[in-house]
Every structure is written in C-alpha cells, then in structure tokens.
Design an enzyme around this catalytic site. Sequence first.
Site, mmCIF file in Angstrom:
data_model
loop_
_atom_site.group_PDB
_atom_site.id
_atom_site.type_symbol
_atom_site.label_atom_id
_atom_site.label_comp_id
_atom_site.label_asym_id
_atom_site.label_seq_id
_atom_site.Cartn_x
_atom_site.Cartn_y
_atom_site.Cartn_z
ATOM 1 N N GLY A 1 32.767 8.414 12.803
ATOM 2 C CA GLY A 1 33.268 9.662 13.391
ATOM 3 C C GLY A 1 32.299 10.272 14.391
ATOM 4 O O GLY A 1 31.161 9.829 14.554
ATOM 5 N N ASP B 1 21.205 14.807 13.067
ATOM 6 C CA ASP B 1 21.156 16.238 13.367
ATOM 7 C C ASP B 1 22.230 16.737 14.327
ATOM 8 O O ASP B 1 22.268 17.925 14.650
ATOM 9 C CB ASP B 1 19.770 16.598 13.924
ATOM 10 C CG ASP B 1 19.447 15.820 15.201
ATOM 11 O OD1 ASP B 1 20.324 15.064 15.669
ATOM 12 O OD2 ASP B 1 18.325 15.968 15.706
ATOM 13 N N ARG C 1 38.833 5.299 20.163
ATOM 14 C CA ARG C 1 38.162 3.991 20.105
ATOM 15 C C ARG C 1 38.921 3.038 19.192
ATOM 16 O O ARG C 1 39.779 3.478 18.423
ATOM 17 C CB ARG C 1 36.750 4.182 19.511
ATOM 18 C CG ARG C 1 35.910 5.167 20.275
ATOM 19 C CD ARG C 1 35.269 6.199 19.323
ATOM 20 N NE ARG C 1 34.684 7.294 20.111
ATOM 21 C CZ ARG C 1 33.484 7.242 20.642
ATOM 22 N NH1 ARG C 1 32.716 6.212 20.406
ATOM 23 N NH2 ARG C 1 33.048 8.232 21.381
ATOM 24 N N ASP D 1 33.212 0.862 17.124
ATOM 25 C CA ASP D 1 33.348 2.312 17.335
ATOM 26 C C ASP D 1 32.931 2.689 18.754
ATOM 27 O O ASP D 1 33.123 3.833 19.158
ATOM 28 C CB ASP D 1 32.514 3.095 16.308
ATOM 29 C CG ASP D 1 31.073 2.612 16.235
ATOM 30 O OD1 ASP D 1 30.869 1.419 15.966
ATOM 31 O OD2 ASP D 1 30.157 3.415 16.454
ATOM 32 N N ASN D 2 32.386 1.742 19.492
ATOM 33 C CA ASN D 2 31.993 2.010 20.879
ATOM 34 C C ASN D 2 32.893 1.275 21.861
ATOM 35 O O ASN D 2 32.482 0.999 22.992
ATOM 36 C CB ASN D 2 30.526 1.616 21.100
ATOM 37 C CG ASN D 2 29.565 2.526 20.344
ATOM 38 O OD1 ASN D 2 29.918 3.666 20.012
ATOM 39 N ND2 ASN D 2 28.373 2.053 20.067
ATOM 40 N N ASP E 1 30.213 5.411 25.499
ATOM 41 C CA ASP E 1 29.005 5.570 24.680
ATOM 42 C C ASP E 1 27.797 4.852 25.267
ATOM 43 O O ASP E 1 27.402 3.778 24.831
ATOM 44 C CB ASP E 1 29.242 5.112 23.233
ATOM 45 C CG ASP E 1 29.817 6.237 22.402
ATOM 46 O OD1 ASP E 1 30.286 7.225 22.993
ATOM 47 O OD2 ASP E 1 29.802 6.130 21.162
HETATM 48 P P1 AMP Z 1 26.202 5.170 18.273
HETATM 49 O O1 AMP Z 1 25.742 3.831 17.790
HETATM 50 O O2 AMP Z 1 25.180 5.961 19.040
HETATM 51 O O3 AMP Z 1 27.488 5.083 18.994
HETATM 52 O O4 AMP Z 1 26.433 6.072 16.985
HETATM 53 C C1 AMP Z 1 27.003 5.592 15.798
HETATM 54 C C2 AMP Z 1 27.398 6.759 14.941
HETATM 55 O O5 AMP Z 1 26.277 7.571 14.651
HETATM 56 C C3 AMP Z 1 28.450 7.675 15.548
HETATM 57 O O6 AMP Z 1 29.282 8.099 14.501
HETATM 58 C C4 AMP Z 1 27.614 8.801 16.079
HETATM 59 O O7 AMP Z 1 28.339 10.012 16.179
HETATM 60 C C5 AMP Z 1 26.525 8.924 15.026
HETATM 61 N N1 AMP Z 1 25.301 9.516 15.552
HETATM 62 C C6 AMP Z 1 24.404 8.971 16.397
HETATM 63 N N2 AMP Z 1 23.408 9.835 16.647
HETATM 64 C C7 AMP Z 1 23.669 10.963 15.965
HETATM 65 C C8 AMP Z 1 23.010 12.228 15.814
HETATM 66 N N3 AMP Z 1 21.876 12.508 16.416
HETATM 67 N N4 AMP Z 1 23.603 13.130 15.015
HETATM 68 C C9 AMP Z 1 24.758 12.880 14.391
HETATM 69 N N5 AMP Z 1 25.409 11.716 14.471
HETATM 70 C C10 AMP Z 1 24.885 10.763 15.256
HETATM 71 MG MG MG Z 2 29.093 5.611 19.445
#
Ligand code: AMP
Ligand code: MG
Length: 537
Positions: free
Chosen positions: A110, A145, A210, A280-281, A290
Amino acid sequence: MNAPQNPLRPFESLEFDDLFVRSLPADPHTHIVSRQAPNAAYSFVTPTPVAAPRLIAWSDPLGALLGIAQPAAAGSAAEVLGGSRVLPGMKTYAARYGGHQFGHWAGQLGDGRAITLGEILDTHGQRQELQLKGAGSTPYSRHADGRAVLRSSVREFLCSEAMHHLGVPSTRALSLVATGEDVVRDMFYDGHPETEPGAVVCRVAPSFVRFGNFEIFAAENEAANLRALADWVIRQHYPELGEPGPHAYADWFAEICRRTGVMIAHWMRVGFVHGVMNTDNMSILGLTIDYGPYGWLEGFDLAWTPNTTDAQGRRYCYGQQPQIAHWNLTRLAGALYDLIADEEALRAGLESYRISFEEHWAAMLADKLGIRLDTETNAEPDTLLSDLFTLLQETETDMTIFFRRLADVPTDADVSAAARLAPLREAFYDAAALDDQPGRALAAWLNRYAKRVSADGEPSDARRARMQAANPKYVLRNWIAQLAIDDAAQGDSAKIQRLLRVLERPYDEQPEAADLFARRPEWARHRAGCSALSCSS
Ligand code: AMP
Ligand code: MG
C-alpha cells in the site's frame, strides 16, 4: 499580442474530483496505525503538516498541461503541495495494494508515504490524479516514517519529467517542496543513520493503480473488489475496450501487456534501469512508476544495476528488464485469473507482451543504428547487433555518447579505420583501448556496419534524423543528478532548474549544455548516489 486563450489558474482554484473514491470501497477505519485493511481499495488519510513548506522546483510544461500557474515559493499553494493544507473538495487517501518483491509475494504493502489529493481535468479534458509522495504516515506505512528525503525527491522529480520528454511513458512530477524538516535514514543499512532534509513531490498520472492493487484482492479472495477495480480501470482508462465483461477483460489484459512491452523497449533504448521492478511498482497503464534507486547506463553493461540491495542477484539489472516485465505480467495474469477464467486468453495476452516488446525494441535498435530492418541484402541481421553489444560490453563505453556519435561515423567505402573511430573516441573511458585490440575490433565492426548502411541506401539526412530522434543527447546521468542534489541540500536549486530545462529537449543539440554530454568523471565512479543507490529514500 492577444491574451492567451486559457490563462493559467492559481493552484488553489482547482476543482478536485474523487471518482476513484466514489467508485471503490473505502477502509471503514481512519486511525493511522500500520494495519491490514481488508476489503478496502484505499484508506482516507490526510497528509501530515510539515514545518516550513517551500516550493523549490516546478515543471512548467506539466503546469501548462494542467492549466496551473506556478505558485509562489511560500504560501497556500506551497502548503498544499507540501502536505500542510488540504483544499475544499479534496478527499485524500492512500491506496491499498500488495506485491511481489524480488520474486516473493510480500502481502499487503500500500501507499506508505504517498497520499492522493484528488483528480482534476487537464487542459485536454483528461483526468489526472495528483499525489503527494513523502506526505506522512498512512495505515500502509508499516515500520517506516511516511517521509521522503530531498535526494530521492529531486531524483523522482527530475527523472519523471526527463522520461516524459524522452518519449518514455511515465508518471510525471509537478512540484518539489522542501519540508524544512529533517528525516533520518541509514542510507546503506549499515548502522550509520544520518539526518537529511525532507521533501515532498507532487506526482501526476491518469492513475497510480499498479499490478499490486489487483494482486492484493486476488490474494485475499476479495472477488467483488477485484471486479470493481477492473471495471473502474477499464471504464476510466481503457474506454475503447467497451463495457467490462469477459471479452473486455481479456482484451484489457492483452493491452496492458502490449503497453508494458512498449515501455520496456523505451527503457532499453534510452539506457534506463528502474532498479526495483517489483509488481507493486508496475503501472496498470504501462507507465514508468516509482522512481527509487533507478539509474542510467553510463558504461554499456547488460548486467548493471544501480540498486545496491540487488547487487548480488542482479534480478533487476538492465539486461533482465524485458524478462522481469514478463514475469510481473504473469503475476498479474494470475491475479486476474478468476475474472478472465480463460487460460488461453491469458497466454495470448502474455504473448502480446513478447511481440510488442520485440517489435518495438527491434525497430528502436534499427533507428538507433540507422539501419533498415527489412533489407534483402542484409545477410547478418542478428550478429551485427549482438556483436556490437559484445564489443560495447568488453571495453567500458558510454552508451549515450556512443549511440549519439554513431551518426557522425563516415560510412563511405574507402574510409580509414582511424576516421571511422574518430567520432566515437569520447565514448571510451580508456582512450588507449581504441589504439589497441578493442579499437581494431570496433573498426572491423564499423566496416561491416558501413557496408550495411550503404546497402540500405537510405539518404543520409533522413538516416541521421532518424538516429538523432532515437538516441538522446542528454539523459539524467546519475552523477549529474547528484551534483544538483548536493546544491539543493545547501538551499540552491539552480542546477535543478537548469537540468529541467535541458532535459525538456533531450534530442536537440544544446551547445550551452556541453558539460552534460560527458562521460562519468572518475570521482563519481564509487560515490554513493552516482553509481550505487540504495532503496533507502
Ligand atoms: P518501494 O520499493 O519504494 O516502491 O516501496 C515499497 C513499499 O514500502 C511501498 O508500500 C511504500 O509505500 C513503502 N515505503 C517505502 N518507503 C517508505 C517510507 N519512508 N515510509 C512509509 N512507507 C514507505
Ligand atoms: Mg513503490
């Protein structure tokens, strides 16, 4: 002069709609604690206000498309774009999705830090979703965070726009706001956390749905939600397929596959490595989405990945991207199985990915090299290309410079090896190699190439124009982005503004930007952010 027909509106006067919210089931709970949200497509959540939102960059072309005037650096629009204020009519939410990460089902993920503000109509009447990334915690933040650091926000902001202007399907970025707050990150997950400035990017796309939005419904047996989301995506974003139903679902899957093939072919063409191709990306609209630890090939290398988290397995390296997209589409096929219930149709859809990618990639390679695909005289179509890839890989060769300069290589029959090599010299990291065996091998290849070009018989102006339109002169080199980030961290966004402008016209010769058409300097070879990036952002 006449006044412009459509004067730009102030950001605060935008009318926000919430079709996604009205069409799909909401999470009944609103408390912001990391949790599962069964049966929900999204959770209502408001951005968490920041200390001192300040607009530090704005995309003029996207502002013009949306009909929005650039707001002041500080003030109510900057507050909205930084997450400190919500306008009337906004129903802000975080979407629920799951995903396969690095080959494994990861369950519910999410929007952990992205919050959608709402939808607006752009100047073409197209619906566009505005979403803040780094806007604070949501029920999907898990252990993190909800914030984003300036360095990754600059990278997402610049690259979204650069990709768009390169002609690569992509989500876009309207604004970059410094929050005036620090964020703590352990960049290489090695026990050295540091504070870094935080930022918020306003991303824009017709939809941020996505593959993972469908996967979570399938994994949790939420069949009605799966169908409702598919129907919404088809009605809103694939209306040409007609009313949702068994046929439309199958056609839709095939069209997602086709678009994904186009997108990946473009990535390969410009030397873009996404870095985290988890499901998810992957956008349901075939857009690049992303921007995290992505990178641009400098030395041409099929095995290169910018993502340090992936350095071992190289699952998401440059040369693997076409296969990984297929793997991801197969996961989407699995998620849509109950909807389409026709294995043949799903297989045919996946096949249309393969065809789409291969056709587009072959055509783009032909344009990059300025050769024709269809010549009868062409006795060795495959080895000409594969031999080039081998040569480029064997001696560190800058991809962008090599292909851009290839159009300057003389292709007449009686040209010396030195003259053929001359335009390509600056693409080589080790210039001495060109006077040695690698140079001889490349000269031999260039002779074959010159023969092929002559046999094609295409007028040289037309050929050159075709090559220049396929081979960008300016891409967002990793070290160039890093220099802009270094300055931005000191409060100076001039390099960001300059890059935005140059990257708006990536195929044009821009003599004043000669420093941006340059091999990676040695200092950047091992510097964090220049060649190696972590997921920490
Ligand atoms: P990503 O690989 O960056 O696309 O992120 C994978 C998941 O981690 C997604 O659900 C993002 O929303 C969550 N996510 C990444 N960084 C953060 C963050 N700093 N705070 C909250 N959720 C994060
Ligand atoms: Mg992502």
